[in-house]
Scaffold this active site. Sequence first.
Site, mmCIF file in Angstrom:
data_model
loop_
_atom_site.group_PDB
_atom_site.id
_atom_site.type_symbol
_atom_site.label_atom_id
_atom_site.label_comp_id
_atom_site.label_asym_id
_atom_site.label_seq_id
_atom_site.Cartn_x
_atom_site.Cartn_y
_atom_site.Cartn_z
ATOM 1 N N THR A 160 54.706 60.488 76.814
ATOM 2 C CA THR A 160 55.003 59.688 75.632
ATOM 3 C C THR A 160 54.027 58.525 75.624
ATOM 4 O OG1 THR A 160 56.745 58.517 74.402
ATOM 5 C CG2 THR A 160 56.808 58.330 76.798
ATOM 6 N N GLY A 161 53.657 58.085 74.430
ATOM 7 C CA GLY A 161 52.657 57.032 74.340
ATOM 8 C C GLY A 161 51.481 57.492 73.495
ATOM 9 N N GLY A 203 48.910 59.418 72.063
ATOM 10 C CA GLY A 203 48.702 60.859 72.155
ATOM 11 C C GLY A 203 47.277 61.285 72.415
ATOM 12 N N THR A 218 57.884 58.330 71.162
ATOM 13 C CA THR A 218 58.182 59.763 71.151
ATOM 14 C C THR A 218 59.291 60.064 72.149
ATOM 15 O OG1 THR A 218 55.917 60.345 70.628
ATOM 16 C CG2 THR A 218 57.194 62.001 71.832
ATOM 17 N N ARG A 251 46.773 64.124 61.306
ATOM 18 C CA ARG A 251 46.583 63.786 62.735
ATOM 19 C C ARG A 251 47.727 64.396 63.570
ATOM 20 N NH1 ARG A 251 49.842 61.195 66.863
ATOM 21 N NH2 ARG A 251 48.439 60.228 68.360
ATOM 22 N N VAL A 252 47.367 64.992 64.686
ATOM 23 C CA VAL A 252 48.356 65.520 65.626
ATOM 24 C C VAL A 252 48.061 64.917 66.995
ATOM 25 C CG1 VAL A 252 49.262 67.603 66.740
ATOM 26 C CG2 VAL A 252 48.596 67.669 64.325
ATOM 27 N N GLY A 253 49.093 64.489 67.700
ATOM 28 C CA GLY A 253 48.917 63.916 69.035
ATOM 29 C C GLY A 253 49.253 64.910 70.123
ATOM 30 N N ASP A 254 49.638 64.388 71.271
ATOM 31 C CA ASP A 254 49.875 65.233 72.446
ATOM 32 C C ASP A 254 51.186 66.012 72.403
ATOM 33 O OD1 ASP A 254 51.112 62.570 72.614
ATOM 34 O OD2 ASP A 254 51.919 63.294 74.516
HETATM 35 N N1 GLY Z 1 52.750 60.704 71.863
HETATM 36 C C1 GLY Z 1 52.956 60.915 70.497
HETATM 37 C C2 GLY Z 1 51.764 60.842 69.688
HETATM 38 O O1 GLY Z 1 50.810 60.136 70.011
HETATM 39 O O2 GLY Z 1 51.721 61.487 68.659
#
Ligand code: GLY
Length: 294
Positions: A206-207, A209, A156, A183-186
């Site tokens: 980043t990484g 999420g 990211t 799915r949604v991350g951070d």
């Molecule tokens: N850091 C991005 C994600 O996991 O979606």
Amino acid sequence: MRTVVSTWLRPGKVALQGALVSGQQGGSLLDVLVAGLAAAEDDPDLIAIGRGSLPNTDGELELDASIMRGDTLAAGAVCGVRGLLPCIQVARWVMEKTPHVMLCGDQARRFGIENGLKPQSLWTDELVRRWANFQENPERERAYVHSREDEPPHDTVTMLAHDAGEFVAASSTSGMPYKRPGRVGDSPIIGAGIYADNEAGCAGATGLGEELWKACASFSAVEHMRSGASAQEACEAVARQMRRRQPASRETICVVLALDKNGGFGAGVTTGTFDLWVAQGDAMTCHHFEQVQD
Ligand code: GLY
């Protein structure tokens, strides 16, 4: 002096170069980060952001982005957006043109189109090939994606900027490769993927999420700086706490990065290694970070 930072070796360089061009044309901190992330989103060779990024298990590219300004704490975000670039621009419009913080999925796409973006295919020949590999053997393709050291699967692009006491943070991603649809991350979550407050500094992540979100990683780093920590101390504190409390962060890389009020920058890494591009004025340098000591 203006400081702008951007994550990961390959995408970070593309994004920072785009940001510097905007800065040379007189762009504000917001303009600079949007230009940088838009450049990375448009690059077909970057697998974790925008055009040509890896899809979900339905073969759809679902993009997330967010932006926050530290003067007013105004923020905007979008998640699960399909077929629209630049996604970060839509997040900025959410911040500037609506009373909301986040729009999702088809309604975020509709909002971006209403504001002038044209729907487009984000598929590339390479992505068609990768998707065919995934359909043939999902585990082999996942293993391939995770084994590439030159192209970490969670790269990211998160950018931070500071100039004369003003802070802005922004992020853009296609999220986890071959994720479950929806799915949604951070990255689009304010406090997890980014946070900015002129009273304390700004931070991003980043990484992986899921772990960064559970840690409220960006907000946590900013709160450490509010208590007097430097950017580097704040990021290390968050990374250390994640390693202690969240075992998954010891297996898959999670990174927190920050800028502090004294002009400092830093990053904390839970496992593996990470590269951060830093521009101070027009000079670009790349800084390498190793896993934090427990
Ligand atoms: N850091 C991005 C994600 O996991 O979606």
